[in-house]
Design a protein around this motif. Structure first.
Motif, PDB file in Angstrom:
ATOM      1  N   LEU A 115       0.920  -1.159  -0.040  1.00  0.00           N
ATOM      2  CA  LEU A 115      -0.204  -0.091  -0.178  1.00  0.00           C
ATOM      3  C   LEU A 115       1.024   1.280   0.035  1.00  0.00           C
ATOM      4  O   LEU A 115       0.443   2.268  -0.789  1.00  0.00           O
ATOM      5  N   LEU A 116       1.999   1.206   0.557  1.00  0.00           N
ATOM      6  CA  LEU A 116       2.949   2.188   0.755  1.00  0.00           C
ATOM      7  C   LEU A 116       3.437   2.628  -0.426  1.00  0.00           C
ATOM      8  O   LEU A 116       3.513   3.811  -0.814  1.00  0.00           O
ATOM      9  N   ARG A 117       3.684   1.688  -1.308  1.00  0.00           N
ATOM     10  CA  ARG A 117       4.312   1.687  -2.869  1.00  0.00           C
ATOM     11  C   ARG A 117       3.350   2.195  -3.702  1.00  0.00           C
ATOM     12  O   ARG A 117       3.750   2.759  -4.750  1.00  0.00           O
ATOM     13  N   THR A 118       2.120   2.505  -3.455  1.00  0.00           N
ATOM     14  CA  THR A 118       1.282   3.057  -4.145  1.00  0.00           C
ATOM     15  C   THR A 118       1.199   4.792  -4.356  1.00  0.00           C
ATOM     16  O   THR A 118       0.598   5.229  -4.981  1.00  0.00           O
ATOM     17  N   SER A 119       2.003   5.107  -3.198  1.00  0.00           N
ATOM     18  CA  SER A 119       2.299   6.511  -3.268  1.00  0.00           C
ATOM     19  C   SER A 119       3.234   7.036  -4.207  1.00  0.00           C
ATOM     20  O   SER A 119       3.184   8.263  -4.458  1.00  0.00           O
ATOM     21  N   GLY A 120       3.830   6.243  -5.081  1.00  0.00           N
ATOM     22  CA  GLY A 120       4.627   6.646  -6.121  1.00  0.00           C
ATOM     23  C   GLY A 120       6.128   7.220  -5.558  1.00  0.00           C
ATOM     24  O   GLY A 120       7.095   7.322  -6.301  1.00  0.00           O
ATOM     25  N   ALA A 121       5.996   7.130  -4.301  1.00  0.00           N
ATOM     26  CA  ALA A 121       7.571   7.469  -3.705  1.00  0.00           C
ATOM     27  C   ALA A 121       8.589   6.110  -3.600  1.00  0.00           C
ATOM     28  O   ALA A 121       8.002   5.044  -3.837  1.00  0.00           O
ATOM     29  N   GLN A 122       9.650   6.315  -3.518  1.00  0.00           N
ATOM     30  CA  GLN A 122      10.743   5.442  -3.588  1.00  0.00           C
ATOM     31  C   GLN A 122      10.402   4.610  -1.909  1.00  0.00           C
ATOM     32  O   GLN A 122      10.781   5.396  -1.062  1.00  0.00           O
ATOM     33  N   VAL A 123       9.935   3.482  -1.943  1.00  0.00           N
ATOM     34  CA  VAL A 123       9.587   2.830  -0.617  1.00  0.00           C
ATOM     35  C   VAL A 123      10.865   1.925  -0.319  1.00  0.00           C
ATOM     36  O   VAL A 123      11.280   1.090  -0.981  1.00  0.00           O
ATOM     37  N   ILE A 124      11.557   2.036   0.748  1.00  0.00           N
ATOM     38  CA  ILE A 124      12.645   1.416   1.282  1.00  0.00           C
ATOM     39  C   ILE A 124      12.022   0.444   2.408  1.00  0.00           C
ATOM     40  O   ILE A 124      11.776   1.009   3.606  1.00  0.00           O
ATOM     41  N   GLU A 125      11.717  -0.994   2.241  1.00  0.00           N
ATOM     42  CA  GLU A 125      11.174  -1.704   3.235  1.00  0.00           C
ATOM     43  C   GLU A 125      11.996  -2.761   3.734  1.00  0.00           C
ATOM     44  O   GLU A 125      12.735  -3.272   3.268  1.00  0.00           O
ATOM     45  N   PHE A 126      12.142  -2.741   5.075  1.00  0.00           N
ATOM     46  CA  PHE A 126      13.101  -3.542   5.643  1.00  0.00           C
ATOM     47  C   PHE A 126      12.224  -4.523   6.424  1.00  0.00           C
ATOM     48  O   PHE A 126      11.186  -4.478   7.055  1.00  0.00           O
ATOM     49  N   ARG A 127      12.691  -5.811   6.248  1.00  0.00           N
ATOM     50  CA  ARG A 127      11.405  -7.043   6.992  1.00  0.00           C
ATOM     51  C   ARG A 127      12.496  -7.700   7.821  1.00  0.00           C
ATOM     52  O   ARG A 127      13.676  -8.187   7.509  1.00  0.00           O
ATOM     53  N   ALA A 128      12.220  -7.567   9.037  1.00  0.00           N
ATOM     54  CA  ALA A 128      13.150  -8.027  10.248  1.00  0.00           C
ATOM     55  C   ALA A 128      12.327  -9.215  10.822  1.00  0.00           C
ATOM     56  O   ALA A 128      11.182  -9.324  10.861  1.00  0.00           O
ATOM     57  N   SER A 129      13.180 -10.049  11.539  1.00  0.00           N
ATOM     58  CA  SER A 129      12.738 -10.999  12.102  1.00  0.00           C
ATOM     59  C   SER A 129      12.479 -10.821  13.749  1.00  0.00           C
ATOM     60  O   SER A 129      11.953  -9.763  13.944  1.00  0.00           O
ATOM     61  N   ILE A 130      12.861 -11.666  14.648  1.00  0.00           N
ATOM     62  CA  ILE A 130      12.996 -11.471  15.969  1.00  0.00           C
ATOM     63  C   ILE A 130      13.763 -10.206  16.329  1.00  0.00           C
ATOM     64  O   ILE A 130      14.934 -10.265  16.072  1.00  0.00           O
ATOM     65  N   ILE A 131      13.380  -9.201  17.044  1.00  0.00           N
ATOM     66  CA  ILE A 131      14.255  -7.991  17.244  1.00  0.00           C
ATOM     67  C   ILE A 131      14.767  -8.245  18.679  1.00  0.00           C
ATOM     68  O   ILE A 131      13.507  -8.452  19.652  1.00  0.00           O
ATOM     69  N   ILE A 132      15.838  -8.126  19.017  1.00  0.00           N
ATOM     70  CA  ILE A 132      16.478  -8.499  20.406  1.00  0.00           C
ATOM     71  C   ILE A 132      16.887  -7.165  20.814  1.00  0.00           C
ATOM     72  O   ILE A 132      17.927  -6.401  20.202  1.00  0.00           O
ATOM     73  N   GLY A 133      16.423  -6.779  21.976  1.00  0.00           N
ATOM     74  CA  GLY A 133      16.836  -5.299  22.668  1.00  0.00           C
ATOM     75  C   GLY A 133      16.069  -5.212  23.833  1.00  0.00           C
ATOM     76  O   GLY A 133      14.811  -5.550  24.014  1.00  0.00           O
ATOM     77  N   SER A 134      16.813  -4.494  24.909  1.00  0.00           N
ATOM     78  CA  SER A 134      15.918  -4.358  26.036  1.00  0.00           C
ATOM     79  C   SER A 134      14.596  -3.562  25.764  1.00  0.00           C
ATOM     80  O   SER A 134      14.557  -2.604  25.244  1.00  0.00           O
ATOM     81  N   GLY A 135      13.318  -4.260  26.340  1.00  0.00           N
ATOM     82  CA  GLY A 135      12.217  -3.610  26.063  1.00  0.00           C
ATOM     83  C   GLY A 135      11.493  -4.230  24.836  1.00  0.00           C
ATOM     84  O   GLY A 135      10.418  -3.558  24.770  1.00  0.00           O
ATOM     85  N   SER A 136      12.166  -4.729  23.882  1.00  0.00           N
ATOM     86  CA  SER A 136      11.343  -5.461  22.737  1.00  0.00           C
ATOM     87  C   SER A 136      10.313  -6.375  23.072  1.00  0.00           C
ATOM     88  O   SER A 136      10.678  -7.264  24.070  1.00  0.00           O
ATOM     89  N   LEU A 137       9.374  -6.420  22.445  1.00  0.00           N
ATOM     90  CA  LEU A 137       8.360  -7.600  22.784  1.00  0.00           C
ATOM     91  C   LEU A 137       8.780  -9.002  22.734  1.00  0.00           C
ATOM     92  O   LEU A 137       8.625  -9.681  23.815  1.00  0.00           O
ATOM     93  N   SER A 138       9.764  -9.427  21.807  1.00  0.00           N
ATOM     94  CA  SER A 138      10.246 -10.653  21.730  1.00  0.00           C
ATOM     95  C   SER A 138      11.151 -10.826  22.901  1.00  0.00           C
ATOM     96  O   SER A 138      11.151 -11.978  23.657  1.00  0.00           O
TER      97      SER A 138
END
Length: 498
Positions: free
Chosen positions: A135-158
């Motif tokens: 849906l964001l790509r329908t804007s016509g802008a250059q969309v840089i989409e990062f797809r991440a797995s489990i994020i490890i960090g203090s406070g992250s949900l996982s």
């Protein structure tokens, strides 16, 4: 032609990722504007050169002013915690965002989504994340989409899920999703990717799969966490445990609401591994391994207790505190607010005088009893008082608390030094409001095992009465003090002899 640097729009600045990205963007020196549904909650967190504007991606009429002059926009909005139809809301938000970006001529949108391959199957959560990128790509802008797995960090949900399971359960029943392959990535590396996306040359939209170097499963993450914490844990695999039952189980022993837990577990049933090397080839990022990611999360855990967490985003979703407080991470939080018709500096006055001879505004006899009990247990009790009835300094004692943070007119955070089966904080924050000021009072308890949980829930009815009365009395004191100031007779200067 303007010589000003490009304007960057940041959404989700009160959330887990956006809240950590905000200071990094400010240190980088970008011209920054933040979109917030409640600007007053964000203005005290940003630097003097950062603009905060009112806007809501679900209210498209509010977006045009926010997008005016924007070159790059970060879409860090997620609706998984929403109590309503979260998939529909997320799609609507993405459509409204894309439309506003197109009308404003935005050149680039940077989006953080979820890793997963449709050929292995996608949960509703991951499928919605992918659709959001489309849906964001329908804007016509250059969309840089990062797809991440489990994020490890203090406070992250996982990470908080892993932390709570391993800390609380010596023996863990592990359903099949615990063995699903994943490629966890440290939150610092995710943030570096998001920052470096600003430097990409203009061109076509791209999807980058990002992950750490280790292909592991949730069980491996829990075992590594236990190893670093020096805990012995037994993990017993079971052949079946439905997402619904798993979500109820997670709701009992972890900070995850059953509703969010079910969405999370459904995603964990499918592999989330990096299959394209494009991110490593394009960006100069070499992600940390699992061992270092967990070590850093543990290292910064206490330091970031009051920083942004995955649960920060829940504050704007309409959740009401439940009996016993709301669990964020392993911590239990009782947070309540009051609005007073006085300016912030006046509303903060009674807070700054708390403790010592002033007392605690509610249940002072109970505070005295708690201090006496603490002394019997070998603690400091209330005998230390406070150095000055008004002035406060970070690091000094205040009864059986220690001043951990102090910003005159805005914030006071105290860390408990009484004997407890866990750790505790008491925080007061004052922010401007249309009617005057909002006082937020938050009690945080990090229980130590089952004894800590038993302590909190056994005393919660008393705590609730004391905390409620304290906030009411603080609001009353602030209002009364302001009224006395307004009606005080004006003192005329003494007459001079001519």
């Amino acid at each position: 032609m303007s010589n000003q640097p490009p304007l960057v729009l940041l959404t989700g600045a009160t959330g887990y990722i956006g809240g950590r990205l905000l200071p990094l963007l400010e240190r980088r020196g970008v011209r920054l504007r933040c979109l917030a549904r409640r600007p007053e909650t964000l203005r005290n967190r940003v630097g003097p050169n950062t603009e905060v504007v009112l806007g809501d991606a679900l209210a498209p009429e509010t977006l045009a002013p926010a997008f005016a002059g924007v070159d790059t926009a970060y879409f860090l909005i997620h609706s998984m915690a929403s109590p309503g139809h979260w998939q529909r809301e997320e799609q609507q938000a993405a459509m409204h965002f894309a439309t506003a970006a197109k009308e404003a001529g935005v050149g680039r949108i940077i989006y953080l989504g979820g890793l997963g391959n449709p050929k292995y199957g996608l949960s509703d959560h991951l499928r919605t994340r992918h659709e959001t990128g489309q849906l964001l790509r329908t804007s016509g802008a250059q969309v840089i989409e990062f797809r991440a797995s489990i994020i490890i960090g203090s406070g992250s949900l996982s990470f908080e899920l892993v932390r709570a399971l391993v800390e609380r359960l010596p023996i863990m029943i592990c359903p099949r999703w615990v063995a699903t392959p994943a490629q966890p990535i440290a939150v610092e590396d995710v943030l570096e990717y998001l920052l470096l996306a600003l430097d990409l040359p203009p061109g076509e939209s791209r999807i980058f799969e990002i992950g750490g170097p280790d292909r592991v499963c949730y069980g491996d993450i829990m075992r590594e966490y236990a190893r670093q914490r020096g805990l012995r844990r037994w993990m017993i695999p079971v052949p079946v445990l439905t997402p619904y039952l798993s979500s109820l189980w997670l709701g009992l022993v972890t900070p995850v609401y059953a509703r969010i837990g079910r969405k999370l577990v459904e995603g964990l049933r499918y592999p989330t591994v990096v299959e394209s090397p494009d991110a490593l080839q394009i960006f100069p990022v070499r992600p940390r391994g699992l061992e270092e990611a967990i070590r850093r999360a543990l290292m910064y855990e206490d330091q970031e207790c009051a920083a942004t967490r995955w649960s920060d985003a829940l504050s704007s979703t309409g959740f009401k505190p439940r009996w016993g407080g709301v669990r964020f991470g392993t911590r239990i939080v009782d947070s309540r607010t009051a609005t007073v018709p006085v300016p912030p500096e006046v509303a903060f006055g009674p807070i700054q005088r708390i403790g010592g001879q002033t007392g605690w505004y509610s249940g002072n006899m109970l505070w005295q009893i708690r201090g006496a009990v603490d002394r019997l247990l070998g603690g400091v009790g209330l005998r230390r008082g406070r150095r000055d009835p008004v002035d406060l300094r970070v690091g000094e004692a205040l009864d059986f608390w220690r001043v951990e943070a102090f910003e005159p007119g805005r914030l006071l955070r105290l860390q408990a030094e009484m004997k407890l089966p866990g750790r505790a904080w008491l925080e007061f924050e004052v922010t401007p409001a249309p009617q005057g000021s909002t006082i937020r009072q938050t009690a945080i308890f990090d229980p130590l095992g089952l004894l800590g949980l038993a302590y909190w829930y056994a005393l919660y009815p008393m705590h609730r009465w004391v905390f409620s009365g304290m906030l009411t009395a603080l609001a009353r004191a602030a209002t009364a003090g302001h009224a006395q100031t307004l009606i005080a007779p004006r003192r005329e200067p003494p007459a001079r002899n001519l």
